[in-house]
Design an enzyme around this catalytic site. Structure first.
Site, PDB file in Angstrom:
ATOM      1  N   SER A   1       0.782  -1.235  -0.022  1.00 29.43           N
ATOM      2  CA  SER A   1       0.011  -0.072   0.007  1.00 29.43           C
ATOM      3  C   SER A   1       0.796   1.258   0.196  1.00 29.43           C
ATOM      4  O   SER A   1       0.476   2.385  -0.505  1.00 29.43           O
ATOM      5  CB  SER A   1      -1.003   0.054   1.157  1.00 29.43           C
ATOM      6  N   ASN A   2       1.861   1.104   0.663  1.00 27.50           N
ATOM      7  CA  ASN A   2       2.968   2.386   0.466  1.00 27.50           C
ATOM      8  C   ASN A   2       3.499   2.488  -0.752  1.00 27.50           C
ATOM      9  O   ASN A   2       3.593   3.813  -1.367  1.00 27.50           O
ATOM     10  CB  ASN A   2       4.068   2.329   1.842  1.00 27.50           C
TER      11      ASN A   2
ATOM     12  N   ARG B   1      22.457 -14.854   4.270  1.00 25.24           N
ATOM     13  CA  ARG B   1      22.150 -13.393   4.361  1.00 25.24           C
ATOM     14  C   ARG B   1      22.893 -12.654   3.208  1.00 25.24           C
ATOM     15  O   ARG B   1      22.323 -12.020   2.399  1.00 25.24           O
ATOM     16  CB  ARG B   1      21.929 -12.880   5.567  1.00 25.24           C
TER      17      ARG B   1
ATOM     18  N   LEU C   1      18.727  -6.307   6.708  1.00 29.13           N
ATOM     19  CA  LEU C   1      19.864  -6.088   5.584  1.00 29.13           C
ATOM     20  C   LEU C   1      21.530  -6.392   5.996  1.00 29.13           C
ATOM     21  O   LEU C   1      21.684  -5.638   7.180  1.00 29.13           O
ATOM     22  CB  LEU C   1      19.751  -4.895   4.733  1.00 29.13           C
TER      23      LEU C   1
ATOM     24  N   HIS D   1       8.938   3.247   8.772  1.00 29.11           N
ATOM     25  CA  HIS D   1       8.486   2.265  10.000  1.00 29.11           C
ATOM     26  C   HIS D   1       7.379   3.107  10.669  1.00 29.11           C
ATOM     27  O   HIS D   1       7.129   4.008  10.880  1.00 29.11           O
ATOM     28  CB  HIS D   1       9.687   2.320  10.869  1.00 29.11           C
TER      29      HIS D   1
ATOM     30  N   ASP E   1      23.193   0.978  10.196  1.00 29.40           N
ATOM     31  CA  ASP E   1      23.563  -0.360  10.552  1.00 29.40           C
ATOM     32  C   ASP E   1      22.596  -1.314  11.161  1.00 29.40           C
ATOM     33  O   ASP E   1      22.337  -2.156  11.290  1.00 29.40           O
ATOM     34  CB  ASP E   1      24.831  -0.562  11.175  1.00 29.40           C
TER      35      ASP E   1
ATOM     36  N   ASP F   1      15.755  -0.251  12.085  1.00 28.05           N
ATOM     37  CA  ASP F   1      14.964   0.604  12.507  1.00 28.05           C
ATOM     38  C   ASP F   1      15.535   1.849  13.129  1.00 28.05           C
ATOM     39  O   ASP F   1      15.147   2.580  14.194  1.00 28.05           O
ATOM     40  CB  ASP F   1      13.781   0.130  13.564  1.00 28.05           C
TER      41      ASP F   1
ATOM     42  N   GLN G   1      -1.736   7.909   7.405  1.00 25.35           N
ATOM     43  CA  GLN G   1      -0.509   8.897   7.441  1.00 25.35           C
ATOM     44  C   GLN G   1       0.624   8.489   6.960  1.00 25.35           C
ATOM     45  O   GLN G   1       1.254   9.237   6.307  1.00 25.35           O
ATOM     46  CB  GLN G   1      -0.348   9.108   8.936  1.00 25.35           C
ATOM     47  N   GLU G   2       1.016   7.159   6.630  1.00 22.64           N
ATOM     48  CA  GLU G   2       2.132   6.681   6.110  1.00 22.64           C
ATOM     49  C   GLU G   2       2.189   7.054   4.608  1.00 22.64           C
ATOM     50  O   GLU G   2       3.128   7.317   4.096  1.00 22.64           O
ATOM     51  CB  GLU G   2       2.370   5.235   6.336  1.00 22.64           C
TER      52      GLU G   2
HETATM   53  C1  GRF Z   1       3.853  -0.247   6.701  1.00 19.87           C
HETATM   54  O1  GRF Z   1       3.231  -0.360   7.874  1.00 19.87           O
HETATM   55  C2  GRF Z   1       5.340   0.056   6.892  1.00 19.87           C
HETATM   56  O2  GRF Z   1       5.724   1.050   7.713  1.00 19.87           O
HETATM   57  C3  GRF Z   1       5.985  -1.242   7.368  1.00 19.87           C
HETATM   58  O3  GRF Z   1       5.538  -2.080   6.802  1.00 19.87           O
HETATM   59  C4  GRF Z   1       4.359  -1.963   6.470  1.00 19.87           C
HETATM   60  C5  GRF Z   1       4.105  -2.201   4.789  1.00 19.87           C
HETATM   61  O4  GRF Z   1       2.615  -2.094   4.430  1.00 19.87           O
HETATM   62  N1  GRF Z   1       7.475  -1.265   7.214  1.00 19.87           N
HETATM   63  P1  GRF Z   1       2.315  -1.964   2.984  1.00 19.87           P
HETATM   64  O5  GRF Z   1       3.025  -3.191   2.391  1.00 19.87           O
HETATM   65  O6  GRF Z   1       3.153  -0.892   2.334  1.00 19.87           O
HETATM   66  O7  GRF Z   1       1.138  -2.019   2.822  1.00 19.87           O
END
Ligand code: GRF
Length: 249
Positions: A46-47, A102, A130, A146, A179, A182, A210-211
């Site tokens: 969704s972002n 990894r 990562l 985040h 490094d 979050d 809000q994201e």
């Molecule tokens: C979001 O809440 C973002 O902040 C976190 O993971 C989620 C991803 O959601 N890192 P989407 O895949 O963007 O819908």
């Protein structure tokens, strides 16, 4: 005879130089003018969708000389892949499960990302930690979103953590990746109220809304070079506190 030869050689050389100059011009225009964005996802997307919609609506190609050029998922079933395809963006799947370590996964990921010579590598719900080498390789270009007001509530289940802590405000952070998980320099944050009636889902939905404002906004600041990451510090230029701290209506 000498003079004649000189005269005939020079225009030829001149043409060669002109040609090389033109090549250099074309190369520098192509390599520096367009800012390529590569987005890494693991799920819903969704972002990613918010970024693609805003980039399209605001015509980022023309206004910011920027474009999302590729979406890479570490999961074959990520719904975000369908969103990317709907916007005509090239998608690649690199399943982490196919790699023994990894380091090997990150190396393959970086090789794919670097094909696009990215100005920004965006982690939009990319659920993999990562390696240091990867993070260093993209220093200053690697950005994550985040769902908490960092440095509060790193890790998973951030909305549950916020409700358990009893905070009255919560939100989301877009930050440069360093490094530590979050952590890293904060670019911008968005704040929401926590309501007494909230459960995890209600709070998550309020933050997510809000994201979707925050992420395109923070990317814009980055692409306009109003924020940068220099030696582990965020440098801000030409943008005030309201630009960096969004509040829900
Ligand atoms: C979001 O809440 C973002 O902040 C976190 O993971 C989620 C991803 O959601 N890192 P989407 O895949 O963007 O819908």
């Amino acid at each position: 005879e000498k003079a004649t030869r000189k005269y005939t050689v020079r225009p030829g050389l001149f043409r060669v130089f002109r040609y090389l100059e033109r090549l250099a011009d074309v190369w520098s225009v192509q390599s520096s003018a367009m800012k390529n964005i590569v987005v890494l996802i693991s799920g819903r997307g969704s972002n990613l969708e918010a970024v693609l919609s805003v980039a399209e609506a605001e015509r980022w190609r023309e206004t910011l000389q920027a474009a999302v050029v590729a979406v890479i998922s570490n999961r074959r079933d990520a719904a975000g892949l369908t969103i990317a395809r709907r916007f005509g963006i090239a998608t690649t799947i690199i399943e982490h499960t196919a790699f023994a370590s990894r380091e090997a996964f990150d190396a393959a990921l970086a090789a794919e990302i670097d094909r696009h010579d990215p100005a920004v590598v965006l982690l939009a719900g990319f659920m993999r930690v990562l390696t240091k080498d990867f993070v260093h390789h993209y220093a200053g270009r690697l950005v994550n979103i985040h769902p908490s007001l960092l440095p509060l509530f790193p890790g998973l289940r951030t909305h549950r953590q916020a409700l358990a802590a009893g905070v009255r405000v919560h939100g989301a952070t877009v930050h440069f990746v360093s490094d530590a998980v979050d952590a890293g320099g904060i670019i911008a944050q968005a704040v929401v109220s926590v309501r007494p009636s909230d459960d995890e889902a209600a709070l998550a939905a309020r933050v997510l809304e809000q994201e979707h404002r925050l992420l395109p906004h923070a990317l814009r600041l980055l692409l306009e070079q109003r924020v940068a990451y220099v030696d582990g510090h965020v440098v801000v230029r030409d943008c005030g506190a309201p630009d960096l701290a969004l509040q829900s209506a």
